[in-house]
Design an enzyme around this catalytic site. Structure first.
Site, PDB file in Angstrom:
ATOM      1  N   ASN A   8       0.868  -1.176   0.000  1.00  0.00           N
ATOM      2  CA  ASN A   8       0.000   0.000   0.000  1.00  0.00           C
ATOM      3  C   ASN A   8       0.908   1.231   0.000  1.00  0.00           C
ATOM      4  OD1 ASN A   8      -1.823   2.023   0.480  1.00  0.00           O
ATOM      5  ND2 ASN A   8      -2.402   1.328   2.547  1.00  0.00           N
ATOM      6  N   LYS A  10       0.209   4.242  -0.404  1.00  0.00           N
ATOM      7  CA  LYS A  10      -0.442   5.441   0.175  1.00  0.00           C
ATOM      8  C   LYS A  10      -0.168   6.665  -0.709  1.00  0.00           C
ATOM      9  CE  LYS A  10      -0.360   3.265   4.658  1.00  0.00           C
ATOM     10  NZ  LYS A  10      -0.360   3.401   6.105  1.00  0.00           N
ATOM     11  N   HIS A 100      -9.675   1.185   4.985  1.00  0.00           N
ATOM     12  CA  HIS A 100      -8.421   1.465   5.692  1.00  0.00           C
ATOM     13  C   HIS A 100      -8.693   2.489   6.797  1.00  0.00           C
ATOM     14  CE1 HIS A 100      -4.339   2.693   6.549  1.00  0.00           C
ATOM     15  NE2 HIS A 100      -3.945   1.591   5.942  1.00  0.00           N
ATOM     16  N   GLU A 102      -7.064   4.919   7.785  1.00  0.00           N
ATOM     17  CA  GLU A 102      -6.795   6.316   7.410  1.00  0.00           C
ATOM     18  C   GLU A 102      -7.994   6.920   6.677  1.00  0.00           C
ATOM     19  OE1 GLU A 102      -3.055   5.553   5.495  1.00  0.00           O
ATOM     20  OE2 GLU A 102      -2.176   5.137   7.457  1.00  0.00           O
ATOM     21  N   GLU A 170      -5.527  -4.779  10.748  1.00  0.00           N
ATOM     22  CA  GLU A 170      -4.539  -3.725  10.941  1.00  0.00           C
ATOM     23  C   GLU A 170      -4.856  -2.950  12.212  1.00  0.00           C
ATOM     24  OE1 GLU A 170      -2.517  -2.615   6.989  1.00  0.00           O
ATOM     25  OE2 GLU A 170      -4.233  -1.315   7.259  1.00  0.00           O
ATOM     26  N   GLY A 176       2.301   2.483  10.853  1.00  0.00           N
ATOM     27  CA  GLY A 176       3.287   3.552  10.696  1.00  0.00           C
ATOM     28  C   GLY A 176       3.966   3.956  11.995  1.00  0.00           C
ATOM     29  N   SER A 214       3.163  -1.885  10.518  1.00  0.00           N
ATOM     30  CA  SER A 214       4.614  -1.943  10.770  1.00  0.00           C
ATOM     31  C   SER A 214       5.221  -3.309  10.474  1.00  0.00           C
ATOM     32  CB  SER A 214       4.932  -1.500  12.207  1.00  0.00           C
ATOM     33  OG  SER A 214       4.552  -0.148  12.397  1.00  0.00           O
TER      34      SER A 214
HETATM   35  P1  PGA Z   1       2.674   0.472   7.719  1.00  0.00           P
HETATM   36  O1  PGA Z   1       1.221   0.666   7.057  1.00  0.00           O
HETATM   37  O2  PGA Z   1       3.244  -0.806   7.180  1.00  0.00           O
HETATM   38  O3  PGA Z   1       3.450   1.691   7.288  1.00  0.00           O
HETATM   39  O4  PGA Z   1       2.477   0.417   9.198  1.00  0.00           O
HETATM   40  C1  PGA Z   1       0.365  -0.430   6.888  1.00  0.00           C
HETATM   41  C2  PGA Z   1      -0.937   0.023   6.289  1.00  0.00           C
HETATM   42  O5  PGA Z   1      -1.438   1.077   6.667  1.00  0.00           O
HETATM   43  O6  PGA Z   1      -1.517  -0.656   5.421  1.00  0.00           O
END
Ligand code: PGA
Length: 251
Positions: A8, A10, A100, A102, A170, A176, A214
């Site tokens: 992903n 982003k 997601h 976000e 997640e 992140g 992460s």
């Molecule tokens: P990350 O993001 O690996 O940077 O923690 C995962 C995600 O949001 O899909």
């Protein structure tokens, strides 16, 4: 079941860096056919970079499937700025990430909106990567199973089946942040998700359940060994060819 290694990207990068990243991954996969026996690969660049990435990963024999990071909750029409599920399919995407955290957080997406998007994605032949996950305070209060169950049950449309649906657990506090859920936490949640999927659709054992939050080269192998972890949804580490490939090797 092969592990699904989904990147992903982003809202990161430029056209040039997206091309370089896609080229690096294609070259790495050509040099290392063994990993294709164990893993399937999905890349989800920003909408604007999809065309450039498609030109690099395309081809009938490509081991990489393209995905998008969102689609609209309506089929077509007067929706400025939106991209429909039909457009994604027409373009050549196979997957779309929905729900997601976000998007839930930054765009106020509810389970109902996500279910509407997922239904359209299914009707247009896309596979949905449906994200679920609790926030830190929800886990601290012992509410993670309830939160995740509600998200799963309410966001999963009746059109869902193991071919068109992947679930990504997640935990929001792990995205992140460099914090990862422990293998025990992941085991418990993935087992719970598998059981709950059985209440929503047939053949729940065939649905891939990914872990995200992460995921890095140094924790991937341990996470992949946990029962019911069928792959990873990778943010930050999917932006570096060597890290993305090292995670795949963890499988
Ligand atoms: P990350 O993001 O690996 O940077 O923690 C995962 C995600 O949001 O899909």
């Amino acid at each position: 079941m092969k592990k699904l290694i989904a990147g992903n990207w982003k809202m990161n990068g430029t056209l040039e860096s997206a091309r370089a990243l896609a080229t690096g991954i294609v070259e790495a996969l050509h040099a290392d056919r063994d990993v294709l026996e164990r893993c399937d690969f999905v890349l989800c660049p920003p909408f604007l970079h999809l065309v450039a990435v498609r030109a690099i990963v395309d081809g009938a024999a490509s081991p990489i499937t393209l995905g998008a990071q969102d689609c609209a909750a309506t089929p077509d029409g007067a929706h400025t700025g939106d991209i429909s599920a039909a457009m994604l399919k027409d373009f050549g995407c196979g997957y779309v990430i929905l729900g997601h955290s976000e998007r839930r957080q930054n765009h106020g997406e509810t389970n109902q909106t996500i279910a509407a998007k997922a239904r359209l994605a299914h009707e247009n032949g896309l596979c949905v990567i449906l994200c679920v996950g609790e926030k830190e305070d929800e886990r601290a209060a012992g509410g993670e199973l309830d939160v995740v169950e509600n998200q799963l049950v309410q966001s999963l449309p009746p059109t869902a089946n193991p071919e068109n649906t992947v679930v990504a657990y997640e935990p929001v506090w792990a995205i992140g942040t460099g914090k990862t859920a422990t293998p025990d936490d992941v085991r418990a949640m993935h087992r719970f998700l598998r059981r709950k999927l059985g209440e929503c659709l047939a053949h729940p054992d065939k649905v891939r359940i990914l872990y995200g939050g992460s995921v890095k080269p140094d924790n991937a192998a341990e996470l992949f060994r946990v029962e019911n972890v069928d792959g990873a949804l990778i943010g930050g580490a999917s932006l570096k060819v060597d890290q993305y490939m090292a995670i795949a090797h963890g499988a």
